[in-house]
Design a protein around this motif. Structure first.
Motif, mmCIF file in Angstrom:
data_model
loop_
_atom_site.group_PDB
_atom_site.id
_atom_site.type_symbol
_atom_site.label_atom_id
_atom_site.label_comp_id
_atom_site.label_asym_id
_atom_site.label_seq_id
_atom_site.Cartn_x
_atom_site.Cartn_y
_atom_site.Cartn_z
ATOM 1 N N GLU A 95 -18.554 12.955 5.594
ATOM 2 C CA GLU A 95 -18.150 12.475 4.275
ATOM 3 C C GLU A 95 -16.717 11.942 4.314
ATOM 4 O O GLU A 95 -16.403 10.926 3.685
ATOM 5 N N HIS A 96 -15.845 12.604 5.073
ATOM 6 C CA HIS A 96 -14.450 12.173 5.165
ATOM 7 C C HIS A 96 -14.328 10.837 5.907
ATOM 8 O O HIS A 96 -13.466 10.018 5.574
ATOM 9 N N PHE A 97 -15.180 10.624 6.897
ATOM 10 C CA PHE A 97 -15.116 9.358 7.637
ATOM 11 C C PHE A 97 -15.406 8.161 6.736
ATOM 12 O O PHE A 97 -14.910 7.058 6.983
ATOM 13 N N PHE A 98 -16.215 8.366 5.704
ATOM 14 C CA PHE A 98 -16.611 7.264 4.845
ATOM 15 C C PHE A 98 -15.440 6.672 4.062
ATOM 16 O O PHE A 98 -15.576 5.585 3.502
ATOM 17 N N PHE A 99 -14.316 7.346 4.021
ATOM 18 C CA PHE A 99 -13.169 6.851 3.256
ATOM 19 C C PHE A 99 -12.103 6.222 4.154
ATOM 20 O O PHE A 99 -11.012 5.909 3.685
ATOM 21 N N ASN A 100 -12.418 6.035 5.436
ATOM 22 C CA ASN A 100 -11.433 5.513 6.377
ATOM 23 C C ASN A 100 -11.628 4.040 6.708
ATOM 24 O O ASN A 100 -11.039 3.537 7.661
ATOM 25 N N GLY A 101 -12.447 3.342 5.953
ATOM 26 C CA GLY A 101 -12.721 1.954 6.291
ATOM 27 C C GLY A 101 -13.944 1.850 7.184
ATOM 28 O O GLY A 101 -14.593 2.850 7.517
ATOM 29 N N SER A 102 -14.258 0.643 7.589
ATOM 30 C CA SER A 102 -15.440 0.401 8.408
ATOM 31 C C SER A 102 -15.138 -0.733 9.381
ATOM 32 O O SER A 102 -14.028 -1.272 9.427
#
Length: 588
Positions: A95-102
């Motif tokens: 879930e935290h990775f989803f807020f770091n960009g793509s």
């Protein structure tokens, strides 16, 4: 969206209640309260249209053009239940990775939402799902869908080792913050004791420190490829958007994302405790607290709604049975709550009592059991049940005034599509709750709350302190006088066969100690090993072969402690003055 004004009706009911009521009218009111309630499904219906893309993504669209805002809600059907022992905490970590960009927008999702003026945005993870939501201006909807699609389909390769280390640290700090709160570690114990070791609810969604530390980059990428495909997701849009426009945008940005693998899914898994379980723990808390938990039906079961009503009736207000008895009449507690924690595989019914300082928790628990047992036996009255039903319907009506966020229209539709396979399944749950009779509530309580349960009592740490001392620890204490020591007298005797016996009497324990060496026959004198022709021509430190070992005399194999090969003085053959003990251990 049509809204119903409930305040005038409630006010009228309140004023009417103040006036005297004739006996015949009172009887009519009681008869009406006892009659089955009629649930108006239309009053709580959220209109929607549903689409399924070729890659499996489910799109739900609800139109509301009252404001130029769209609530975006994405539900992934993955939670801590999909993890395994040794790899816990992955769903929440991701879930935290989803807020770091793509991969195609490496600038951070939070920053992008700030630029768009998004509101009411967050991401959450529980045992069964992970969801992300934001309310955005309709002018920013297309960019928002692009960003959501990019992190759905193009996040795995963007995750780096540095990102893993950073977010691992963030999650671990989040875990420490929760654990260090008063009563913060209780739920770990409840989960571990309520569920068997192999059950996916037996660990917390935040995972363990050891598992988080052991997570590798490959583990994280495999987790992403498995569970975050479009066929395992529901996208719900609610607001100033038409279904046709929404489908065109979603197909444009999400349609080319490849689906993930098909996923097996367990429907229900409700364990049964074979006995009542009791636990105690100490924590840095100001008051003792009692936690009581029972297993309850799964999310889809209508009986779960009946148990929710029972929880409201027994502890939902100051006039409820438990708070009235424990807090206001007996003065044993300062707070009481009861609730149902619903989950997809199986739920729990919980009671929490905060004990008043100075009161014995055992006394509070006895009183709690008495009130609970009486309510289960007799069942609730009609009026408290009706009051709880009205409160629940009013709360639902207020929550769906919002487009997004927890309990908003986009959230309700996405939740029920994910768990029940139909966006409007919430109407079935509402109807099961709103039309429940006191007899049904009583039956559900007797079925589930007469089973074995788990009880945890949390007590404050004992107040300990060191005493003041004038001792000079630089000075080494002097030795005291040597004590007088007396040993048992030794009694000697010789048997007729010449064996000598020594006896020391001590009667502190009813045992006789006879050391084995005192009764052993004298060992025979070791003889040099005869040289055999089949022995090797050079010495070796390896254990001899089986033929060599079996040729040695039994006495040597039993008594000799070591075996050292050495070169015979008159021959180039090996001889052993003492055999190896390995022969005796491995080949006899």
């Amino acid at each position: 969206m049509k809204h119903t004004m409930l305040l005038p009706i409630a006010l009228g009911l309140s004023l009417a209640a103040c006036a005297p009521v004739p006996a015949s009218a009172a009887s009519a009111v009681q008869a009406k309260a006892a009659a089955p309630a009629v649930f108006d499904r239309k009053a709580y219906t959220i209109p929607y249209k549903k689409f399924v893309l070729a890659n499996g993504l489910t799109l739900i669209v609800h139109e509301d053009h009252s404001t130029p805002v769209v609530g975006v809600n994405v539900w992934y059907h993955v939670g801590s239940r999909n993890e395994a022992r040794g790899k816990t905490g992955f769903a929440h970590l991701f879930e935290h990775f989803f807020f770091n960009g793509s991969e195609n927008y490496p600038h951070g999702f939070r920053e992008a939402m700030d630029d768009l003026g998004a509101n009411n945005r967050n991401g959450t993870t529980n045992t069964d799902r992970t969801n992300f939501f934001e309310d955005v201006p309709v002018s920013a909807l297309e960019r928002t869908l692009f960003l959501e699609s990019d992190r759905m389909g193009f996040l795995g390769n963007y995750i780096s080792k540095e990102m893993l280390e950073r977010e691992r640290g963030v999650v671990q700090n989040e875990k420490r913050q929760g654990d260090n709160q008063p009563y913060g570690r209780v739920h770990y114990e409840i989960d571990a004791k309520m569920y068997p070791y192999s059950h996916p609810y037996s660990w917390s969604p935040i995972g363990s420190m050891d598992d988080l530390n052991a997570a590798t980059l490959d583990d994280i990428r495999n987790w992403y490829r498995t569970y975050y495909g479009p066929n395992n997701a529901v996208l719900s849009l609610a607001g100033d958007i038409t279904p046709e426009r929404a489908l065109a945008l979603v197909d444009k940005y999400f349609g080319a994302i490849p689906p993930g693998p098909p996923l097996p899914r367990t429907e229900t898994w409700i364990p049964k405790l074979d006995r009542d379980i009791r636990d105690e723990m100490e924590d840095q808390v100001p008051q003792a607290r009692i936690y009581r938990s029972y297993h309850a039906p799964a999310w889809k079961d209508p009986e779960l709604q009946h148990l929710g009503l029972f929880a409201d009736v027994i502890a939902g207000s100051r006039a409820s049975a438990l708070p009235r008895r424990l807090v206001y009449e007996k003065g044993l507690a300062t707070g009481v709550s009861s609730y149902v924690s619903d989950a997809e595989l199986g739920s729990t019914f919980n009671i929490v009592v905060t004990v008043k300082p100075g009161v014995d928790p055992a006394e509070v628990e006895r009183e709690m059991d008495a009130v609970l047992g009486a309510m289960i036996e007799t069942g609730p009255a009609a009026e408290p049940v009706r009051r709880s039903q009205t409160g629940n319907l009013a709360g639902f009506s207020r929550s769906i005034e919002r487009l997004g966020g927890f309990g908003g229209r986009s959230d309700v539709l996405a939740e029920h599509m994910t768990y029940a396979g139909q966006p409007d399944a919430y109407l079935n749950r509402l109807e099961a709750m709103a039309t429940a009779t006191p007899a049904q509530v009583k039956a559900a309580a007797q079925k589930w709350l007469r089973a074995h349960h788990y009880t945890m009592t949390v007590k404050p740490f004992a107040k300990l302190a060191s005493a003041k001392s004038a001792l000079d620890r630089k000075v080494l204490p002097a030795l005291g006088a040597a004590p007088d020591v007396s040993f048992p007298a030794m009694q000697r005797a010789t048997l007729s066969n010449g064996l000598k016996v020594v006896l020391l009497e001590r009667h502190s324990a009813p045992i006789v100690n006879a050391p084995w060496w005192s009764m052993r026959a004298p060992p025979r004198k070791a003889r040099p090993m005869p040289v055999r022709r089949h022995l090797p021509s050079t010495c070796s430190t390896r254990a001899p072969d089986r033929a060599m070992c079996s040729s040695w005399p039994t006495t040597w194999r039993r008594w000799a402690p070591t075996c050292r090969p050495q070169l015979a003085p008159t021959s180039r053959l090996c001889a052993c003055s003492r055999p190896r003990p390995r022969c005796n251990r491995h080949w006899r």
